[in-house]
Scaffold this motif. Structure first.
Motif, PDB file in Angstrom:
ATOM      1  N   ALA A 212       0.713  -1.372  -0.043  1.00 38.76           N
ATOM      2  CA  ALA A 212      -0.298  -0.021  -0.346  1.00 38.76           C
ATOM      3  C   ALA A 212       0.320   1.521  -0.194  1.00 38.76           C
ATOM      4  O   ALA A 212       0.349   2.353  -0.586  1.00 38.76           O
ATOM      5  CB  ALA A 212      -0.783  -0.283   1.201  1.00 38.76           C
ATOM      6  N   THR A 213       2.140   0.717   0.293  1.00 41.62           N
ATOM      7  CA  THR A 213       3.288   2.366   0.465  1.00 41.62           C
ATOM      8  C   THR A 213       3.668   2.382  -0.856  1.00 41.62           C
ATOM      9  O   THR A 213       4.526   3.179  -0.866  1.00 41.62           O
ATOM     10  CB  THR A 213       3.676   2.092   1.808  1.00 41.62           C
ATOM     11  OG1 THR A 213       4.645   0.951   1.639  1.00 41.62           O
ATOM     12  CG2 THR A 213       3.157   2.352   2.720  1.00 41.62           C
ATOM     13  N   LEU A 214       3.835   1.455  -1.934  1.00 44.64           N
ATOM     14  CA  LEU A 214       4.988   1.543  -2.480  1.00 44.64           C
ATOM     15  C   LEU A 214       4.009   2.628  -3.843  1.00 44.64           C
ATOM     16  O   LEU A 214       3.511   2.347  -4.576  1.00 44.64           O
ATOM     17  CB  LEU A 214       4.628  -0.020  -3.501  1.00 44.64           C
ATOM     18  CG  LEU A 214       5.938  -0.703  -4.364  1.00 44.64           C
ATOM     19  CD1 LEU A 214       7.341  -0.626  -3.795  1.00 44.64           C
ATOM     20  CD2 LEU A 214       5.598  -1.664  -5.359  1.00 44.64           C
ATOM     21  N   ASP A 215       5.224   3.284  -4.435  1.00 40.61           N
ATOM     22  CA  ASP A 215       5.109   4.053  -5.394  1.00 40.61           C
ATOM     23  C   ASP A 215       3.996   3.360  -7.067  1.00 40.61           C
ATOM     24  O   ASP A 215       5.102   2.459  -7.579  1.00 40.61           O
ATOM     25  CB  ASP A 215       5.902   4.525  -6.014  1.00 40.61           C
ATOM     26  CG  ASP A 215       5.669   6.168  -6.552  1.00 40.61           C
ATOM     27  OD1 ASP A 215       4.606   6.302  -7.062  1.00 40.61           O
ATOM     28  OD2 ASP A 215       6.374   7.169  -7.262  1.00 40.61           O
ATOM     29  N   LEU A 229       8.336  -9.698 -15.069  1.00 42.74           N
ATOM     30  CA  LEU A 229       8.202  -9.407 -13.765  1.00 42.74           C
ATOM     31  C   LEU A 229       9.203 -10.118 -12.790  1.00 42.74           C
ATOM     32  O   LEU A 229       9.494  -9.608 -11.174  1.00 42.74           O
ATOM     33  CB  LEU A 229       6.998 -11.209 -13.517  1.00 42.74           C
ATOM     34  CG  LEU A 229       6.316 -11.909 -12.669  1.00 42.74           C
ATOM     35  CD1 LEU A 229       5.710  -9.837 -12.059  1.00 42.74           C
ATOM     36  CD2 LEU A 229       5.449 -12.465 -12.613  1.00 42.74           C
ATOM     37  N   ALA A 230       9.956 -10.439 -13.231  1.00 46.44           N
ATOM     38  CA  ALA A 230      11.807 -11.134 -12.380  1.00 46.44           C
ATOM     39  C   ALA A 230      12.171  -9.469 -12.188  1.00 46.44           C
ATOM     40  O   ALA A 230      12.528  -9.406 -10.996  1.00 46.44           O
ATOM     41  CB  ALA A 230      12.553 -11.949 -12.996  1.00 46.44           C
ATOM     42  N   GLN A 231      12.517  -9.395 -12.881  1.00 48.19           N
ATOM     43  CA  GLN A 231      13.089  -8.130 -13.056  1.00 48.19           C
ATOM     44  C   GLN A 231      12.244  -7.083 -12.582  1.00 48.19           C
ATOM     45  O   GLN A 231      12.895  -5.872 -11.016  1.00 48.19           O
ATOM     46  CB  GLN A 231      12.622  -6.876 -14.658  1.00 48.19           C
ATOM     47  CG  GLN A 231      14.069  -7.992 -15.243  1.00 48.19           C
ATOM     48  CD  GLN A 231      14.248  -7.317 -16.991  1.00 48.19           C
ATOM     49  OE1 GLN A 231      13.364  -6.873 -17.298  1.00 48.19           O
ATOM     50  NE2 GLN A 231      15.454  -8.184 -17.053  1.00 48.19           N
ATOM     51  N   HIS A 235      14.447  -5.081  -8.995  1.00 54.33           N
ATOM     52  CA  HIS A 235      14.470  -3.423  -8.920  1.00 54.33           C
ATOM     53  C   HIS A 235      13.851  -3.069  -8.781  1.00 54.33           C
ATOM     54  O   HIS A 235      13.769  -1.397  -8.419  1.00 54.33           O
ATOM     55  CB  HIS A 235      14.654  -3.474 -10.459  1.00 54.33           C
ATOM     56  CG  HIS A 235      15.930  -4.110 -10.667  1.00 54.33           C
ATOM     57  ND1 HIS A 235      17.623  -3.894 -10.645  1.00 54.33           N
ATOM     58  CD2 HIS A 235      16.706  -5.246 -12.418  1.00 54.33           C
ATOM     59  CE1 HIS A 235      18.460  -5.233 -11.248  1.00 54.33           C
ATOM     60  NE2 HIS A 235      17.788  -5.733 -11.813  1.00 54.33           N
ATOM     61  N   VAL A 236      12.143  -2.431  -8.716  1.00 52.31           N
ATOM     62  CA  VAL A 236      11.090  -2.522  -8.311  1.00 52.31           C
ATOM     63  C   VAL A 236      10.828  -2.516  -6.567  1.00 52.31           C
ATOM     64  O   VAL A 236      10.553  -1.969  -5.934  1.00 52.31           O
ATOM     65  CB  VAL A 236       9.637  -2.040  -9.885  1.00 52.31           C
ATOM     66  CG1 VAL A 236       9.187  -1.186  -8.457  1.00 52.31           C
ATOM     67  CG2 VAL A 236      10.657  -1.596 -10.602  1.00 52.31           C
ATOM     68  N   GLY A 240      11.473  -0.924  -2.355  1.00 47.71           N
ATOM     69  CA  GLY A 240      10.359  -0.341  -2.399  1.00 47.71           C
ATOM     70  C   GLY A 240       9.715  -1.204  -1.033  1.00 47.71           C
ATOM     71  O   GLY A 240       9.560  -0.203  -0.035  1.00 47.71           O
ATOM     72  N   LEU A 241      10.193  -2.416  -1.022  1.00 49.19           N
ATOM     73  CA  LEU A 241       9.566  -2.582   0.479  1.00 49.19           C
ATOM     74  C   LEU A 241      10.881  -3.790   1.402  1.00 49.19           C
ATOM     75  O   LEU A 241      10.576  -4.049   2.212  1.00 49.19           O
ATOM     76  CB  LEU A 241       8.701  -4.073   0.139  1.00 49.19           C
ATOM     77  CG  LEU A 241       7.109  -4.307  -0.859  1.00 49.19           C
ATOM     78  CD1 LEU A 241       6.692  -5.204  -1.418  1.00 49.19           C
ATOM     79  CD2 LEU A 241       6.360  -2.722  -0.268  1.00 49.19           C
TER      80      LEU A 241
END
Length: 325
Positions: A212-215, A229-231, A235-236, A240-241
């Motif tokens: 919920a806090t992920l951009d 999906l793996a990338q 990387h995101v 972010g978590l």
């Protein structure tokens, strides 16, 4: 004086001539005395007042019993009840082959910990990406978390019995039956697998809260750039978590070290041949069956130190990995 204007107050003219200006300025510059519960004093005290109940509970129910338990571990049992024995209890623990097996199983849990965290993390990712049926999966995945460990252990005892339905299915597929709970080399893996299945629903909820806090714009940008999906996960989502992953790692490890007693008691009873002993089960045996509370306190102190060291090491490793990414 214009029509409708009020006449000047007595002494106003004198004030204008300088006779009363200085006393008036002095009166205005004197600060009002602070009132309790308002202003800066209240702002400074508010955090301490809010934190005080939690700190009080932590001290009375956690730190004080911990200190008493550590102190009790340096006393004797039986004929030496209450007498100071130094490190004799810890020496006996290291000489006990059952306790050494429990420590080896702790090492096995540490090795299996990434799998126990990756499973709810991946499932939470699929739910966040709204795969078909994600609402149903959200409810189904959390359902085992509300079941009692005793109930779960009894269910899997039936499923994993040597003549149970799982081995019958394997036999029908041409694979020989497996003694899931009677083979010393397999039993611990079986119990850990059941524990992960029973508890990953809580970690799933934590991951969903982290999402919920992920951009979301970062995910959209990754999709536009054609990332797989793996990338996207590497990387995101993982960077972010990072805080959420740290929390889940530590809480999952604590749960695996302190919340498997019910499954061990129902499914294996520490067997076969003591292969499924963990420190918490060993503590219960020494305290509840052998009537050796001082030795149990020593084992509890060792378990606390293990959790502290492993937790700090995990946080340091995850922080270093996050900085490298």
């Amino acid at each position: 004086m214009a029509l409708g204007e009020s006449p000047p107050a007595p002494g106003a003219a004198g004030a204008g001539r300088g006779g009363g200006a200085e006393p008036a300025r002095r009166a205005r510059s004197v600060p009002a005395p602070p009132r309790f519960g308002t202003g800066r004093n209240a702002d400074r005290l508010a955090p301490y007042v809010l934190v005080a109940p939690a700190v009080l509970v932590l001290v009375l129910l956690r730190l004080v019993p911990l200190f008493l338990g550590v102190n009790f571990s340096f006393t004797g049992d039986g004929d030496r009840d209450g007498a100071a024995v130094g490190f004799d209890n810890y020496t006996e623990l290291l000489r006990d082959p059952v306790f050494r097996t429990a420590l080896k199983n702790v090492g096995l849990l540490v090795l299996l910990l990434p799998v126990a965290v990756a499973i709810p993390g991946l499932l939470a990712t699929f739910i966040y990406l709204r795969v078909p049926g994600h609402r149903l999966f959200r409810s189904v995945y959390f359902f085992p978390a509300v079941l009692s460990p005793v109930i779960i252990g009894a269910i899997f005892n039936l499923l994993l019995a040597f003549d149970g339905p799982l081995n019958s299915a394997l036999d029908g597929a041409g694979v020989g039956p497996v003694d899931w709970l009677g083979d010393p080399g397999i039993a611990m893996f079986t119990v850990v697998g059941v524990h992960v299945w029973a508890t990953f629903g809580m970690a799933l909820v934590v991951f969903l809260a982290g999402f919920a806090t992920l951009d979301g714009t970062l995910l959209d940008a990754a999709r536009v750039d054609g990332a797989s999906l793996a990338q996207v996960i590497r990387h995101v989502i993982v960077p972010g978590l990072s805080r959420t992953i740290q929390f889940v790692f530590v809480t999952t490890m604590i749960g695996m070290l302190t919340s498997m007693f019910g499954l061990l008691y129902v499914m294996t009873g520490g067997g076969p041949e003591g292969s499924t002993y963990l420190p918490e089960y060993y503590i219960w045996i020494q305290q509840g069956r052998m009537n050796r509370p001082a030795l149990a306190s020593a084992a509890s102190t060792v378990l606390f130190l293990i959790m502290l060291v492993v937790g700090l090491a995990q946080i340091a490793l995850l922080r270093r990995t996050g900085r490298e990414d």
